[in-house]
Design an enzyme around this catalytic site. Structure first.
Site, PDB file in Angstrom:
ATOM      1  N   ASP A   1       0.878  -1.050  -0.100  1.00 46.87           N
ATOM      2  CA  ASP A   1       0.154  -0.146   0.095  1.00 46.87           C
ATOM      3  C   ASP A   1       0.956   1.343  -0.092  1.00 46.87           C
ATOM      4  OD1 ASP A   1      -2.501  -1.542   0.515  1.00 46.87           O
ATOM      5  OD2 ASP A   1      -1.140  -2.015   2.218  1.00 46.87           O
TER       6      ASP A   1
ATOM      7  N   HIS B   1      -4.515  -3.291   6.518  1.00 46.64           N
ATOM      8  CA  HIS B   1      -4.415  -3.497   5.063  1.00 46.64           C
ATOM      9  C   HIS B   1      -5.733  -3.825   4.630  1.00 46.64           C
ATOM     10  CE1 HIS B   1      -3.097  -5.198   1.203  1.00 46.64           C
ATOM     11  NE2 HIS B   1      -3.553  -6.391   1.563  1.00 46.64           N
TER      12      HIS B   1
HETATM   13  P1  NAI Z   1      -2.052 -18.406  -3.768  1.00 45.28           P
HETATM   14  O1  NAI Z   1      -3.643 -18.799  -3.363  1.00 45.28           O
HETATM   15  O2  NAI Z   1      -1.635 -18.140  -5.126  1.00 45.28           O
HETATM   16  O3  NAI Z   1      -1.082 -19.100  -2.919  1.00 45.28           O
HETATM   17  C1  NAI Z   1      -1.406 -19.290  -1.392  1.00 45.28           C
HETATM   18  C2  NAI Z   1      -0.711 -20.566  -1.204  1.00 45.28           C
HETATM   19  O4  NAI Z   1      -0.753 -21.046   0.001  1.00 45.28           O
HETATM   20  C3  NAI Z   1      -1.081 -21.795  -1.809  1.00 45.28           C
HETATM   21  O5  NAI Z   1      -0.223 -22.715  -2.703  1.00 45.28           O
HETATM   22  C4  NAI Z   1      -1.663 -22.688  -0.818  1.00 45.28           C
HETATM   23  O6  NAI Z   1      -1.634 -23.972  -1.009  1.00 45.28           O
HETATM   24  C5  NAI Z   1      -0.654 -22.370   0.514  1.00 45.28           C
HETATM   25  N1  NAI Z   1      -1.593 -22.516   1.659  1.00 45.28           N
HETATM   26  C6  NAI Z   1      -2.580 -22.501   2.178  1.00 45.28           C
HETATM   27  N2  NAI Z   1      -2.797 -22.883   3.440  1.00 45.28           N
HETATM   28  C7  NAI Z   1      -1.344 -23.014   3.899  1.00 45.28           C
HETATM   29  C8  NAI Z   1      -0.777 -23.377   5.171  1.00 45.28           C
HETATM   30  N3  NAI Z   1      -1.554 -23.742   6.025  1.00 45.28           N
HETATM   31  N4  NAI Z   1       0.398 -23.545   5.027  1.00 45.28           N
HETATM   32  C9  NAI Z   1       1.155 -23.307   4.030  1.00 45.28           C
HETATM   33  N5  NAI Z   1       0.735 -23.020   2.978  1.00 45.28           N
HETATM   34  C10 NAI Z   1      -0.525 -22.928   2.840  1.00 45.28           C
HETATM   35  O7  NAI Z   1      -2.196 -16.817  -3.132  1.00 45.28           O
HETATM   36  P2  NAI Z   1      -1.221 -15.702  -3.255  1.00 45.28           P
HETATM   37  O8  NAI Z   1      -1.618 -14.801  -4.425  1.00 45.28           O
HETATM   38  O9  NAI Z   1       0.144 -16.169  -3.274  1.00 45.28           O
HETATM   39  O10 NAI Z   1      -1.492 -14.575  -1.932  1.00 45.28           O
HETATM   40  C11 NAI Z   1      -1.233 -15.315  -0.785  1.00 45.28           C
HETATM   41  C12 NAI Z   1      -1.819 -14.371   0.240  1.00 45.28           C
HETATM   42  O11 NAI Z   1      -1.394 -13.073   0.369  1.00 45.28           O
HETATM   43  C13 NAI Z   1      -3.394 -14.236  -0.086  1.00 45.28           C
HETATM   44  O12 NAI Z   1      -3.998 -14.163   1.297  1.00 45.28           O
HETATM   45  C14 NAI Z   1      -3.420 -12.875  -0.538  1.00 45.28           C
HETATM   46  O13 NAI Z   1      -4.546 -12.215  -0.258  1.00 45.28           O
HETATM   47  C15 NAI Z   1      -2.505 -12.157   0.198  1.00 45.28           C
HETATM   48  N6  NAI Z   1      -1.898 -10.598  -0.191  1.00 45.28           N
HETATM   49  C16 NAI Z   1      -1.593  -9.780   0.583  1.00 45.28           C
HETATM   50  C17 NAI Z   1      -1.191  -8.675   0.294  1.00 45.28           C
HETATM   51  C18 NAI Z   1      -0.740  -7.593   1.184  1.00 45.28           C
HETATM   52  O14 NAI Z   1      -0.255  -6.541   0.565  1.00 45.28           O
HETATM   53  N7  NAI Z   1      -0.621  -7.775   2.538  1.00 45.28           N
HETATM   54  C19 NAI Z   1      -0.756  -8.320  -1.323  1.00 45.28           C
HETATM   55  C20 NAI Z   1      -1.454  -9.402  -2.172  1.00 45.28           C
HETATM   56  C21 NAI Z   1      -1.730 -10.702  -1.547  1.00 45.28           C
END
Ligand code: NAI
Length: 330
Positions: A159, A187
């Site tokens: 952000d 966030h």
């Molecule tokens: P994604 O769905 O592509 O990947 C998430 C991964 O986490 C998946 O491979 C899944 O198998 C794994 N996962 C689920 N539960 C798990 C556990 N208990 N232990 C280990 N791995 C686990 O999602 P992406 O795009 O990589 O985003 C990840 C997170 O980051 C989401 O929650 C998203 O909303 C968040 N995010 C946060 C931002 C921020 O600025 N704080 C910005 C963009 C995304």
């Protein structure tokens, strides 16, 4: 040769992981002279995909990558880690209420906090990127009683970077001219990107813009809703920029914030700026020797006060909801 820094990444087979791991392994986080060992956590069904990502990491032949271990058991993967980047989270599914989302993520971040408490290095720095990031950080922190609260944080650097980019393009100045940007609060769409304390070439940013209407009705909503705009355009949520922000956040926390500037980090409130103690809220912080400090003494006018209070109220509601669910102690 130096001992490698051990960096854990959860959700390593996900979208953000696919960008983040390569940045860390190539030396973007700790520089070209510090070897890193990656500890990658995934859920069992994603381990095969993660093996493929590790094959690609091998194929990069990164000089700074000292080793990679993968697994689905947090107590093994987190053993001795100095940095934990908790990216993996449960996304909101169709028909899922906010309470369901908080509960599902509590099921991830409570045990991961407990595992870090048990096996991580004493100096572990924990960064939560997975959403809802602030409240997931609160849950992890509350389940790790032996790790000082100061060693937990949530990511609002994306952000922060978005706010710098929007201001830079509005004023047609390089991003390097912009300092002292602040994201306050959560966030989420309620976050408050603050131009009243930011500077452009050393001059007050809000005065330089001189357009309260743009600030209120364009700048703030554009930054706060940027995530949704990217999903709309790309058909997938921001990943490379989120990975880049995670690297910026972890790097500045480890190596220090630049002189004469500050960064935005969501950290455990000590009551500064009227944010209730114990909430993980975004603040302007400076960092040295691996320790953050909230910038003190900023004057908060009525407009900013209202915006900060609104986003902090949302954090307090989320805290109350996870307290009710028994994920943290009341
Ligand atoms: P994604 O769905 O592509 O990947 C998430 C991964 O986490 C998946 O491979 C899944 O198998 C794994 N996962 C689920 N539960 C798990 C556990 N208990 N232990 C280990 N791995 C686990 O999602 P992406 O795009 O990589 O985003 C990840 C997170 O980051 C989401 O929650 C998203 O909303 C968040 N995010 C946060 C931002 C921020 O600025 N704080 C910005 C963009 C995304």
């Amino acid at each position: 040769s130096t001992t490698p820094v051990k960096v854990a990444v959860t959700g390593a087979a996900g979208q953000i992981g696919y960008s983040l791991l390569f940045r860390i392994a190539s030396g973007s986080l700790f520089g070209p002279d510090t070897p890193v060992e990656l500890r990658l956590l995934e859920i069992t069904p994603a381990l095969k995909a993660l093996e493929g990502v590790v094959m690609e990491l091998d194929d990069c032949a990164f000089p700074t990558l000292a080793g990679v271990e993968i697994g689905d058991d947090p107590e093994k993967v987190f053993d001795g880690v100095n940095h934990a980047l908790l990216v993996g989270a449960r996304p909101r599914g169709p028909g899922m209420e906010r309470g369901d989302l908080l509960e599902a993520n509590g099921g991830i971040f409570a045990p991961q906090g407990a595992a870090l408490n048990k096996v991580a290095a004493d100096d572990v720095h924990v960064t939560i990127t997975g959403n809802p990031a602030n409240t997931n950080a609160l849950i992890a922190m509350n389940n790790a009683p032996d790790i000082p609260d100061e060693q937990f944080s949530a990511l609002t650097r994306l952000d922060h970077n978005r706010a710098i980019s929007q201001l830079s393009s509005k004023l047609d100045v390089p991003v390097t001219d912009i300092t002292k940007m602040t994201i306050w609060g959560n966030h989420s769409a309620t976050q408050y990107p603050d131009l009243f304390h930011a500077e452009v070439g050393g001059k007050n940013a809000a005065e330089t813009v001189g357009d309260q209407d743009w600030l209120e009705n364009t700048f703030i909503p554009t930054v706060a809703k940027r995530g949704a705009a990217i999903i709309e355009a790309r058909g997938a949520s921001s990943a490379a920029s989120a990975a880049s922000a995670t690297v910026d956040h972890a790097r500045d926390w480890a190596l220090g914030s630049p002189e004469g500037n500050w960064v935005s980090m969501s950290v455990c409130s000590d009551g500064s700026y009227g944010v209730p103690e114990g909430l993980i809220s975004s603040f302007p912080v400076t960092v040295s020797d691996g320790k953050w400090e909230i910038v003190q003494g900023l004057e908060i006018d009525d407009f900013s006060r209202g915006r900060i209070d609104a986003t902090v109220a949302e954090l307090a509601e989320e805290r109350d909801a996870v307290t009710k669910l028994g994920l943290i102690k009341g």
